[in-house]
Design a protein around this motif. Sequence first.
Motif, PDB file in Angstrom:
ATOM      1  N   LYS A  67       0.835  -1.209   0.000  1.00  0.00           N
ATOM      2  CA  LYS A  67       0.000   0.000   0.000  1.00  0.00           C
ATOM      3  C   LYS A  67       0.867   1.254   0.000  1.00  0.00           C
ATOM      4  O   LYS A  67       0.630   2.194  -0.772  1.00  0.00           O
ATOM      5  CB  LYS A  67      -0.914  -0.006   1.221  1.00  0.00           C
ATOM      6  N   GLN A  68       1.890   1.274   0.848  1.00  0.00           N
ATOM      7  CA  GLN A  68       2.747   2.463   0.948  1.00  0.00           C
ATOM      8  C   GLN A  68       3.556   2.695  -0.331  1.00  0.00           C
ATOM      9  O   GLN A  68       3.750   3.837  -0.749  1.00  0.00           O
ATOM     10  CB  GLN A  68       3.683   2.331   2.148  1.00  0.00           C
ATOM     11  N   ILE A  69       4.029   1.620  -0.939  1.00  0.00           N
ATOM     12  CA  ILE A  69       4.802   1.752  -2.182  1.00  0.00           C
ATOM     13  C   ILE A  69       3.928   2.332  -3.280  1.00  0.00           C
ATOM     14  O   ILE A  69       4.341   3.234  -4.026  1.00  0.00           O
ATOM     15  CB  ILE A  69       5.391   0.392  -2.609  1.00  0.00           C
ATOM     16  N   ASN A  70       2.715   1.832  -3.392  1.00  0.00           N
ATOM     17  CA  ASN A  70       1.798   2.356  -4.420  1.00  0.00           C
ATOM     18  C   ASN A  70       1.457   3.820  -4.180  1.00  0.00           C
ATOM     19  O   ASN A  70       1.279   4.585  -5.129  1.00  0.00           O
ATOM     20  CB  ASN A  70       0.528   1.501  -4.469  1.00  0.00           C
ATOM     21  N   GLU A  71       1.384   4.217  -2.921  1.00  0.00           N
ATOM     22  CA  GLU A  71       1.156   5.637  -2.606  1.00  0.00           C
ATOM     23  C   GLU A  71       2.367   6.468  -3.025  1.00  0.00           C
ATOM     24  O   GLU A  71       2.223   7.586  -3.543  1.00  0.00           O
ATOM     25  CB  GLU A  71       0.885   5.805  -1.117  1.00  0.00           C
ATOM     26  N   CYS A  72       3.564   5.923  -2.834  1.00  0.00           N
ATOM     27  CA  CYS A  72       4.797   6.643  -3.199  1.00  0.00           C
ATOM     28  C   CYS A  72       4.899   6.869  -4.699  1.00  0.00           C
ATOM     29  O   CYS A  72       5.335   7.934  -5.154  1.00  0.00           O
ATOM     30  CB  CYS A  72       6.022   5.856  -2.728  1.00  0.00           C
ATOM     31  N   ILE A  73       4.540   5.860  -5.483  1.00  0.00           N
ATOM     32  CA  ILE A  73       4.764   5.945  -6.924  1.00  0.00           C
ATOM     33  C   ILE A  73       3.602   6.594  -7.667  1.00  0.00           C
ATOM     34  O   ILE A  73       3.683   6.821  -8.880  1.00  0.00           O
ATOM     35  CB  ILE A  73       5.034   4.545  -7.533  1.00  0.00           C
ATOM     36  N   HIS A  74       2.531   6.920  -6.944  1.00  0.00           N
ATOM     37  CA  HIS A  74       1.399   7.595  -7.598  1.00  0.00           C
ATOM     38  C   HIS A  74       1.777   9.035  -7.931  1.00  0.00           C
ATOM     39  O   HIS A  74       2.280   9.776  -7.086  1.00  0.00           O
ATOM     40  CB  HIS A  74       0.177   7.595  -6.688  1.00  0.00           C
ATOM     41  N   HIS A  75       1.573   9.417  -9.174  1.00  0.00           N
ATOM     42  CA  HIS A  75       1.815  10.796  -9.596  1.00  0.00           C
ATOM     43  C   HIS A  75       0.745  11.138 -10.628  1.00  0.00           C
ATOM     44  O   HIS A  75       0.657  10.498 -11.691  1.00  0.00           O
ATOM     45  CB  HIS A  75       3.216  10.928 -10.194  1.00  0.00           C
ATOM     46  N   SER A  76      -0.069  12.135 -10.343  1.00  0.00           N
ATOM     47  CA  SER A  76      -1.236  12.428 -11.171  1.00  0.00           C
ATOM     48  C   SER A  76      -0.860  12.755 -12.628  1.00  0.00           C
ATOM     49  O   SER A  76      -1.546  12.338 -13.562  1.00  0.00           O
ATOM     50  CB  SER A  76      -2.044  13.579 -10.572  1.00  0.00           C
ATOM     51  N   TYR A  77       0.239  13.499 -12.834  1.00  0.00           N
ATOM     52  CA  TYR A  77       0.625  13.869 -14.201  1.00  0.00           C
ATOM     53  C   TYR A  77       1.094  12.644 -14.981  1.00  0.00           C
ATOM     54  O   TYR A  77       0.686  12.428 -16.129  1.00  0.00           O
ATOM     55  CB  TYR A  77       1.725  14.921 -14.183  1.00  0.00           C
ATOM     56  N   LEU A  78       1.965  11.822 -14.362  1.00  0.00           N
ATOM     57  CA  LEU A  78       2.455  10.621 -15.030  1.00  0.00           C
ATOM     58  C   LEU A  78       1.311   9.667 -15.338  1.00  0.00           C
ATOM     59  O   LEU A  78       1.295   8.997 -16.372  1.00  0.00           O
ATOM     60  CB  LEU A  78       3.501   9.918 -14.153  1.00  0.00           C
ATOM     61  N   LYS A  79       0.333   9.618 -14.442  1.00  0.00           N
ATOM     62  CA  LYS A  79      -0.801   8.707 -14.615  1.00  0.00           C
ATOM     63  C   LYS A  79      -1.604   9.035 -15.867  1.00  0.00           C
ATOM     64  O   LYS A  79      -2.229   8.161 -16.468  1.00  0.00           O
ATOM     65  CB  LYS A  79      -1.696   8.758 -13.369  1.00  0.00           C
ATOM     66  N   LYS A  80      -1.589  10.304 -16.279  1.00  0.00           N
ATOM     67  CA  LYS A  80      -2.336  10.708 -17.480  1.00  0.00           C
ATOM     68  C   LYS A  80      -1.757  10.085 -18.743  1.00  0.00           C
ATOM     69  O   LYS A  80      -2.479   9.859 -19.722  1.00  0.00           O
ATOM     70  CB  LYS A  80      -2.315  12.239 -17.614  1.00  0.00           C
ATOM     71  N   TYR A  81      -0.447   9.808 -18.759  1.00  0.00           N
ATOM     72  CA  TYR A  81       0.221   9.381 -19.979  1.00  0.00           C
ATOM     73  C   TYR A  81       0.807   7.964 -19.911  1.00  0.00           C
ATOM     74  O   TYR A  81       1.045   7.345 -20.951  1.00  0.00           O
ATOM     75  CB  TYR A  81       1.357  10.347 -20.320  1.00  0.00           C
ATOM     76  N   LEU A  82       1.072   7.475 -18.703  1.00  0.00           N
ATOM     77  CA  LEU A  82       1.745   6.182 -18.563  1.00  0.00           C
ATOM     78  C   LEU A  82       0.894   5.202 -17.767  1.00  0.00           C
ATOM     79  O   LEU A  82       0.091   5.599 -16.930  1.00  0.00           O
ATOM     80  CB  LEU A  82       3.089   6.361 -17.837  1.00  0.00           C
ATOM     81  N   HIS A  83       1.107   3.920 -18.052  1.00  0.00           N
ATOM     82  CA  HIS A  83       0.490   2.897 -17.222  1.00  0.00           C
ATOM     83  C   HIS A  83       1.143   2.925 -15.843  1.00  0.00           C
ATOM     84  O   HIS A  83       2.351   3.166 -15.714  1.00  0.00           O
ATOM     85  CB  HIS A  83       0.683   1.510 -17.841  1.00  0.00           C
TER      86      HIS A  83
END
Length: 272
Positions: free
Chosen positions: A13-29
């Motif tokens: 859970k913590q790792i997924n919170e760390c790697i979440h980035h709203s801008y990157l999420k728009k363009y990358l899986h």
Amino acid sequence: MKDINRIKTDMFKQINECIHHSYLKKYLHAPKVDEDKLTLLVAMCNELNVEEKVLHTYIITTMLVQIALDTHELVAVGSNSSDKQQKVQQLTVLAGDYFSGLYYKLLADIEDTQMIKLLAESIKLINEHKIRVYRHDLTYPEPLFDSIKIIEGQLFKNIAKTFQLLFWGEIIPEILLLKRLYKEQSELSSSGYSAISSYLLKETYEVQPNIQYSSQEIEREILEKFEEAISISNKKITNLLASQNISSTLKVEITSMIKKFVSQVHVIVEEG
């Protein structure tokens, strides 16, 4: 084992919170956390005599490094692409760098320069051996599968060596090598190509890499090389598990993980 599963769930859970980035999420899986590597890392680090905050930091930072390495592998080199595709490629590079930056920050927060140095040395060695594989460099004296073991398991081996967890330093790279071998074998069986098989083809026949096999005999010989390496790795893991006084539950977990590698191969081959 319950404690390991609890830590693993929390770390995931913590790792997924760390790697979440709203801008990157728009363009990358969204990058995937390798659950097998996380399970093995938690099992190993759970033996460290450190406070829980430090334990969690070690686990998270190591997985962030792994995610950064995996993300950079997604970058296609030398391909003609549209402006949109080029942007995705550029963002993929930056995403890998961003994940690497996160691990530096987390370790700097607890002032652990030793671990920063340890992970940096691991990254350097891993990248050297990735270059060997993807450039089909035949000048290395070590067998190819030694390089694959370094690529897959060096992060974990270096941590184990630093904290004198010798059993984990031997078995984790071997398990991860086996996982990679099964994956490459399934890719070869289903599509006729894999990164390792291409290297083996050049090494054995001294032909141009990255070509489809035209001869069933050649493909069969390459598959036999995989089978031999898989057999050797399985035997090493079995011997290590038999020689070490670890809980029967943990042995079952590792055995189940290996069985899962095999079942995934069958699924991929059938789909191919």
